[in-house]
Design an enzyme around this catalytic site. Structure first.
Site, PDB file in Angstrom:
ATOM      1  N   ALA A   1      -6.100   1.836   3.271  1.00  0.00           N
ATOM      2  CA  ALA A   1      -4.839   1.580   2.583  1.00  0.00           C
ATOM      3  C   ALA A   1      -3.848   0.896   3.526  1.00  0.00           C
ATOM      4  O   ALA A   1      -3.933   1.021   4.756  1.00  0.00           O
ATOM      5  CB  ALA A   1      -4.247   2.874   2.047  1.00  0.00           C
TER       6      ALA A   1
ATOM      7  N   GLY B   1      -9.491   4.573   3.314  1.00  0.00           N
ATOM      8  CA  GLY B   1      -9.791   4.216   1.943  1.00  0.00           C
ATOM      9  C   GLY B   1     -10.953   3.262   1.815  1.00  0.00           C
ATOM     10  O   GLY B   1     -11.628   3.226   0.778  1.00  0.00           O
TER      11      GLY B   1
ATOM     12  N   GLU C   1     -13.930   5.466   1.843  1.00  0.00           N
ATOM     13  CA  GLU C   1     -13.947   6.176   0.561  1.00  0.00           C
ATOM     14  C   GLU C   1     -14.472   5.281  -0.550  1.00  0.00           C
ATOM     15  O   GLU C   1     -15.218   5.722  -1.432  1.00  0.00           O
ATOM     16  CB  GLU C   1     -12.539   6.685   0.240  1.00  0.00           C
ATOM     17  CG  GLU C   1     -12.116   7.829   1.159  1.00  0.00           C
ATOM     18  CD  GLU C   1     -10.651   8.193   1.014  1.00  0.00           C
ATOM     19  OE1 GLU C   1     -10.356   9.385   0.862  1.00  0.00           O
ATOM     20  OE2 GLU C   1      -9.797   7.285   1.058  1.00  0.00           O
TER      21      GLU C   1
ATOM     22  N   GLU D   1      -7.368   9.199   8.914  1.00  0.00           N
ATOM     23  CA  GLU D   1      -6.068   9.561   8.347  1.00  0.00           C
ATOM     24  C   GLU D   1      -5.348  10.638   9.143  1.00  0.00           C
ATOM     25  O   GLU D   1      -4.114  10.644   9.213  1.00  0.00           O
ATOM     26  CB  GLU D   1      -6.236  10.024   6.897  1.00  0.00           C
ATOM     27  CG  GLU D   1      -6.599   8.924   5.912  1.00  0.00           C
ATOM     28  CD  GLU D   1      -8.101   8.731   5.755  1.00  0.00           C
ATOM     29  OE1 GLU D   1      -8.511   8.091   4.777  1.00  0.00           O
ATOM     30  OE2 GLU D   1      -8.866   9.222   6.626  1.00  0.00           O
TER      31      GLU D   1
END
Length: 259
Positions: free
Chosen positions: A63, A108, A111, A131
Site C-alpha cells: 500500500a 499488500g 497479500e 507492516e
C-alpha cells in the site's frame, strides 16, 4: 481499462497487470481498478485462467505509505475494508489464478499474491509482511492467508519481525511454489495457466470452491460441500464431455473440449 490496472485477454488467459511505477504501490485508485479487473476476469467467459503480474521489475511493494500516513482513523477504516474486499475479490475469481512475482512482493503486495492459487517467482525475489515496522499489522489478509499457508509459527515470525524472506526461503516455507530465472517469470506463469485454457471451466470452479470453502470449516462440513459440488457437475456439459472422451479414448488419452 484502468489507468494503473488493466485486464489483457489472449487465448483464454487473462492477465491482470499492475502498472504504477516505481513499485505498483496500492492507493485508492489502484485498489478500485484491481477489484474491477478481478470481477471482470471472473465473469468473462473468454477468460479461463488468470495471471497477476506487476511487470518485469517488481510485483507490488504494498500500500502507498505516504497516503496512508495522512489518513484519519475513519478514513483508514474505509480504505482498509475496501482493500481487503478487493483482495478477497481476487481470491474469489472462480478460475485458476497464478501470481507471477518479480522483484518484491511486500505488505499488500504479498497479500495480493497470497490470494492466488499458485505463486511463481523469480529466483531473486524478496517477500514479506513488513507492516510491524510501521507500527501496524497486515490488513488485507496477511495474518490469515499466510498462517493458513505456512502455519501460525512461521507466519508469526514473518509478521512479528517484518523481515524479508529471499527466494529460496520463500520456496522452502511454501510462500511461493516455483522459482525460475527472473526473465522467465511471466512465461512460466503463462505456461501453467495455459493448461486450463480449454479445460472444464465449471469443474475447475467447483474444485476451487471445494478446496477453499473446506478450509474455512471442519472436515465434516468440507465433505458435505464436496459432495454437493461433486454431484452438481452431473447437470453440466463438463461432466458429459469429460466422461464421453474417457469412454471413447481410454484412460490417459482422454481430451477435453471445454464449453
Amino acid at each position: 481499462m484502468g489507468e494503473f490496472v488493466r485486464l489483457e485477454v489472449d487465448g483464454g488467459i487473462g492477465t491482470i497487470r499492475l502498472e504504477r511505477p516505481p513499485v505498483n504501490a496500492i492507493n485508492d485508485q489502484v485498489q478500485a481498478e484491481l477489484g474491477e479487473a478481478a470481477r471482470e476476469a471472473g465473469e468473462r467467459a473468454d477468460v479461463r485462467a488468470v495471471i497477476l503480474y506487476g511487470g518485469e521489475k517488481t510485483f507490488c511493494g504494498g500500500a502507498d505509505v505516504k497516503e496512508m500516513a495522512a489518513r484519519s482513523y475513519a478514513e483508514m477504516r474505509t480504505f482498509g475494508a475496501a482493500l481487503q474486499g478487493t483482495v478477497a475479490a481476487v481470491a474469489a475469481i472462480p478460475k485458476p489464478t497464478v501470481a507471477a512475482i518479480t522483484g518484491y512482493a511486500l505488505g499488500g503486495g504479498l497479500e495480493l499474491a497470497l490470494a492466488a492459487d499458485r505463486r511463481i517467482a523469480g529466483d531473486n525475489v524478496k517477500v514479506g509482511q513488513p507492516e510491524i515496522l510501521l507500527g501496524i499489522i497486515p490488513g488485507a489478509g496477511g495474518t490469515q492467508r499466510l498462517a493458513r499457508l505456512v502455519g501460525p509459527s512461521k507466519a508469526k515470525d514473518l509478521v512479528f519481525t517484518g523481515r524479508f524472506a529471499k527466494a529460496e526461503e520463500a520456496l522452502s516455507l511454501g510462500i511461493v511454489d516455483e522459482l525460475v530465472a527472473p526473465d522467465d517469470v511471466y512465461a512460466a506463469a503463462h505456461k501453467w495457466a495455459a493448461q486450463f485454457a480449454n479445460g472444464p471451466a465449471v469443474a475447475l470452479a467447483n474444485a476451487k470452491a471445494a478446496i477453499d470453502g473446506g478450509l474455512d470449516g471442519d472436515l465434516a462440513s468440507g465433505l458435505k460441500l464436496e459432495t454437493y459440488l461433486f454431484t452438481a457437475l452431473w447437470a453440466t456439459q463438463d461432466q458429459e464431455n469429460g466422461m464421453r472422451s474417457f469412454i471413447e479414448n481410454g484412460p490417459g488419452k482422454a481430451t477435453f473440449e471445454g464449453k
